[in-house]
Design a protein around this motif. Structure first.
Motif, PDB file in Angstrom:
ATOM      1  N   VAL A  11       5.068  -5.805  -3.375  1.00  0.00           N
ATOM      2  CA  VAL A  11       4.041  -5.835  -4.709  1.00  0.00           C
ATOM      3  C   VAL A  11       2.974  -5.235  -3.881  1.00  0.00           C
ATOM      4  CG1 VAL A  11       2.705  -7.011  -6.331  1.00  0.00           C
ATOM      5  CG2 VAL A  11       5.045  -7.553  -5.946  1.00  0.00           C
ATOM      6  N   ARG A  12       2.490  -5.606  -2.865  1.00  0.00           N
ATOM      7  CA  ARG A  12       1.180  -5.294  -2.437  1.00  0.00           C
ATOM      8  C   ARG A  12       1.252  -3.617  -1.967  1.00  0.00           C
ATOM      9  NH1 ARG A  12       0.137  -8.546   2.274  1.00  0.00           N
ATOM     10  NH2 ARG A  12       1.027 -10.495   1.246  1.00  0.00           N
ATOM     11  N   ALA A  13       2.418  -3.304  -1.312  1.00  0.00           N
ATOM     12  CA  ALA A  13       2.763  -2.117  -0.828  1.00  0.00           C
ATOM     13  C   ALA A  13       3.022  -0.978  -2.108  1.00  0.00           C
ATOM     14  CB  ALA A  13       3.820  -2.039   0.140  1.00  0.00           C
ATOM     15  N   LEU A  14       3.283  -1.442  -3.408  1.00  0.00           N
ATOM     16  CA  LEU A  14       3.632  -0.616  -4.461  1.00  0.00           C
ATOM     17  C   LEU A  14       2.814   0.429  -4.825  1.00  0.00           C
ATOM     18  CD1 LEU A  14       5.021  -2.945  -7.378  1.00  0.00           C
ATOM     19  CD2 LEU A  14       6.481  -1.219  -6.178  1.00  0.00           C
ATOM     20  N   PRO A  15       1.469   0.506  -4.622  1.00  0.00           N
ATOM     21  CA  PRO A  15       0.722   1.663  -4.879  1.00  0.00           C
ATOM     22  C   PRO A  15       1.113   2.790  -3.744  1.00  0.00           C
ATOM     23  CG  PRO A  15      -0.730  -0.272  -4.598  1.00  0.00           C
ATOM     24  CD  PRO A  15       0.773  -0.711  -4.367  1.00  0.00           C
ATOM     25  N   VAL A  16       1.666   2.617  -2.824  1.00  0.00           N
ATOM     26  CA  VAL A  16       1.969   3.801  -1.774  1.00  0.00           C
ATOM     27  C   VAL A  16       3.263   4.358  -2.500  1.00  0.00           C
ATOM     28  CG1 VAL A  16       2.886   4.183   0.443  1.00  0.00           C
ATOM     29  CG2 VAL A  16       1.134   2.354   0.160  1.00  0.00           C
ATOM     30  N   LEU A  17       4.273   3.507  -2.871  1.00  0.00           N
ATOM     31  CA  LEU A  17       5.520   4.203  -3.497  1.00  0.00           C
ATOM     32  C   LEU A  17       5.062   5.029  -4.783  1.00  0.00           C
ATOM     33  CD1 LEU A  17       6.598   1.806  -1.701  1.00  0.00           C
ATOM     34  CD2 LEU A  17       8.644   1.981  -3.374  1.00  0.00           C
ATOM     35  N   GLU A  18       4.214   4.159  -5.615  1.00  0.00           N
ATOM     36  CA  GLU A  18       3.892   4.889  -6.819  1.00  0.00           C
ATOM     37  C   GLU A  18       3.108   6.162  -6.680  1.00  0.00           C
ATOM     38  OE1 GLU A  18       2.047   1.598  -8.654  1.00  0.00           O
ATOM     39  OE2 GLU A  18       3.827   0.615  -9.349  1.00  0.00           O
ATOM     40  N   LYS A  19       2.249   6.268  -5.586  1.00  0.00           N
ATOM     41  CA  LYS A  19       1.616   7.373  -5.404  1.00  0.00           C
ATOM     42  C   LYS A  19       2.429   8.700  -5.220  1.00  0.00           C
ATOM     43  CE  LYS A  19      -3.180   7.647  -4.430  1.00  0.00           C
ATOM     44  NZ  LYS A  19      -4.281   7.661  -3.588  1.00  0.00           N
ATOM     45  N   LEU A  20       3.569   8.478  -4.266  1.00  0.00           N
ATOM     46  CA  LEU A  20       4.380   9.275  -3.939  1.00  0.00           C
ATOM     47  C   LEU A  20       5.394   9.810  -4.687  1.00  0.00           C
ATOM     48  CD1 LEU A  20       5.100   7.864  -0.217  1.00  0.00           C
ATOM     49  CD2 LEU A  20       4.446  10.229  -0.524  1.00  0.00           C
ATOM     50  N   ASN A  21       5.843   8.594  -5.759  1.00  0.00           N
ATOM     51  CA  ASN A  21       6.827   9.022  -6.809  1.00  0.00           C
ATOM     52  C   ASN A  21       6.148   9.743  -7.765  1.00  0.00           C
ATOM     53  OD1 ASN A  21       8.924   7.487  -6.100  1.00  0.00           O
ATOM     54  ND2 ASN A  21       8.172   5.653  -6.874  1.00  0.00           N
ATOM     55  N   LEU A  22       5.041   9.508  -8.102  1.00  0.00           N
ATOM     56  CA  LEU A  22       4.176  10.417  -9.052  1.00  0.00           C
ATOM     57  C   LEU A  22       3.874  11.884  -8.488  1.00  0.00           C
ATOM     58  CD1 LEU A  22       2.970   9.210 -11.356  1.00  0.00           C
ATOM     59  CD2 LEU A  22       0.516   9.271 -10.548  1.00  0.00           C
ATOM     60  N   ALA A  23       3.978  12.153  -7.174  1.00  0.00           N
ATOM     61  CA  ALA A  23       3.890  13.284  -6.597  1.00  0.00           C
ATOM     62  C   ALA A  23       5.167  14.061  -6.657  1.00  0.00           C
ATOM     63  CB  ALA A  23       3.092  13.427  -5.398  1.00  0.00           C
ATOM     64  N   GLY A  24       5.896  13.269  -7.048  1.00  0.00           N
ATOM     65  CA  GLY A  24       7.539  13.904  -7.416  1.00  0.00           C
ATOM     66  C   GLY A  24       8.426  13.740  -6.113  1.00  0.00           C
ATOM     67  N   PHE A  25       8.020  12.598  -5.229  1.00  0.00           N
ATOM     68  CA  PHE A  25       9.039  12.509  -4.122  1.00  0.00           C
ATOM     69  C   PHE A  25       9.722  11.135  -4.497  1.00  0.00           C
ATOM     70  CE2 PHE A  25       5.311  14.987  -2.321  1.00  0.00           C
ATOM     71  CZ  PHE A  25       6.053  16.063  -1.896  1.00  0.00           C
ATOM     72  N   GLU A  26      10.865  11.234  -3.892  1.00  0.00           N
ATOM     73  CA  GLU A  26      11.434   9.672  -3.992  1.00  0.00           C
ATOM     74  C   GLU A  26      11.104   8.931  -2.864  1.00  0.00           C
ATOM     75  OE1 GLU A  26      15.871   9.453  -3.783  1.00  0.00           O
ATOM     76  OE2 GLU A  26      15.898  11.661  -4.323  1.00  0.00           O
TER      77      GLU A  26
END
Ligand SMILES: Nc1ccn([C@@H]2O[C@H](COP(=O)(O)OP(=O)(O)OP(=O)(O)O)[C@@H](O)[C@H]2O)c(=O)n1
Length: 399
Positions: A11-26
């Motif tokens: 959960v703490r690391a979710l912002p990292v995944l979300e930012k990359l996802n938002l930029a179009g990266f899996e």
């Protein structure tokens, strides 16, 4: 399958995944952390894998550190104080392991499957998205359920890529309580010799983790049955087998030094110091194992031995002896320690300079006197008080 409750570390690391996802990266959580999340075990490191290339990761996050950029790993710093950091690694394939341990080069790819298929075991080859969805391309979930450790794809290929995985297999068998799937085990046996190409420091880390795991007996049995023991420095089959039988059934090692001391005590005629040098461990570790080995040879503690080895070492030896079936009075050890006036030379109130002032010459005689003072204080013959000691010295030496 979906992880319903993401562990707090994810959960703490979710912002990292979300930012990359938002930029179009899996982007996914990958490797051991997903395995441990599925098993409900403690999570050590959260590893993140992404289709973004390192330069793209760096462009997205304001604070990054290149920690292994040639392998595609960028450290992303998060949070106000940047105390949180995550390793973000680009999906990659690794090609041609001519030395059986390091890929000749890695290629960055955009396809998650390519990344997952180069991983060692099916239970280490999951990916988990920000929504908790588990990607399981190699039936790892079934293996997890059946408590089975199985190589991804052809086991021979995985061990040829990195022979350390042979040690990892037995370590995971020990830590997770899993059985090694027969084809994987066959490949471990046929490739065990490749361990000679692996640095001894890396092998030590795995063997040490194996010994500290709940199922260390299982791990050691795999070490024996796979024949891999033959490729570890001067391992003795008879000693290893004895090691499996000398301790009480449920015994768990309390420290690495204790585990190694007990193991090496089963090997015939070895010098612990010389032996451990072959494993290239630190001097401190050699000191700890040697102290335990020496202390184990004593019959009973007294003030001098508890002072020399320290309470912690004595307690580890008590624990060892109890596991060997001896009756141990743990309180007695503590009580002896409590009777000690000092636990270290530095606590002696009289110093060499005091003796020189009294007329002693610097040199071996002074050293002898200081050692005598130490001994008398340890044995409670003298009180560790300045006037008392100075008085005693002048009486003894006539100064
Ligand atoms: N020789 C190796 C080492 C690692 N890995 C992959 O890299 C991941 C992370 O490796 P590591 O951190 O060394 O081990 P973990 O599996 O995370 O286990 P632990 O944290 O308990 O050591 C592994 O899960 C696995 O997918 C691999 O395929 N081959």
């Amino acid at each position: 399958m979906r992880l319903e409750n993401l562990p707090e570390e994810f959960v703490r690391a979710l912002p990292v995944l979300e930012k990359l996802n938002l930029a179009g990266f899996e982007t996914y959580f990958v490797g051991g952390c997903v395995r441990d999340a599925l098993l409900g075990r403690a999570i050590h490191d959260v590893d993140i894998a992404t289709s973004a290339y390192p330069a793209e990761v760096k462009a997205i996050f304001p604070k990054t550190i290149d920690i292994g950029i040639e392998h595609g790993t960028v450290l992303v710093l998060m949070g106000k104080s940047e105390a949180e950091h995550y390793e973000v690694t680009t999906f990659r394939t690794e090609s041609d392991y001519t030395d059986y341990r390091r890929p000749d080069h890695v290629d960055f790819v955009r396809d998650l499957r390519e990344d997952l298929r180069r991983r060692d075991f099916t239970v280490n080859a999951f990916a988990c998205g920000a929504d908790g969805e588990i990607i399981d391309l190699f039936d790892g979930l079934q293996d997890l359920q059946d408590k089975r450790l199985r190589a991804v794809g052809l086991a021979e290929e995985r061990f040829n890529e990195d022979a350390l995985r042979i040690m990892r297999a037995m370590r995971f068998a020990a830590a997770l309580g899993f059985e090694i799937e027969p084809m994987t085990f066959q490949a471990m046996m046929s490739h065990a010799e490749l361990l000679m190409k692996i640095s001894i420091e890396r092998i030590f880390v795995e063997l040490d983790k194996l010994l500290r795991a709940d199922g260390w007996r299982k791990g050691l049995s795999v070490l024996i049955e796979s024949g891999a023991w033959q490729y570890l420095p001067d391992f003795e089959l008879a000693g290893l087998k004895k090691f499996l039988t000398v301790l009480s059934k449920t015994f768990q090692f309390k420290s690495s030094a204790q585990a190694w001391a007990i193991m090496l005590a089963q090997f015939d005629n070895i010098s612990v110091k010389k032996y451990l040098r072959k494993w290239k461990v630190s001097n401190e570790f050699i000191r700890d194992v040697t102290a335990l080995t020496e202390a184990h040879q004593l019959d009973k503690w007294d003030l001098a031995s508890v002072y020399k080895f320290g309470l912690a070492t004595c307690q580890l030896v008590d624990d060892w002896k109890m596991a060997e079936g001896l009756k141990i009075d743990f309180d007695r050890t503590v009580k002896i320690d409590e009777r000690l006036q000092i636990h270290d030379k530095s606590e002696i109130v009289v110093k060499g300079s005091d003796l020189i002032k009294m007329g002693f010459q610097a040199g071996p005689e002074l050293g002898k006197m200081l050692a005598e003072i130490e001994e008398k204080i340890v044995n409670n013959e003298w009180i560790n008080k300045r006037e008392f000691i100075l008085e005693k010295i002048s009486t003894v030496s006539g100064i």
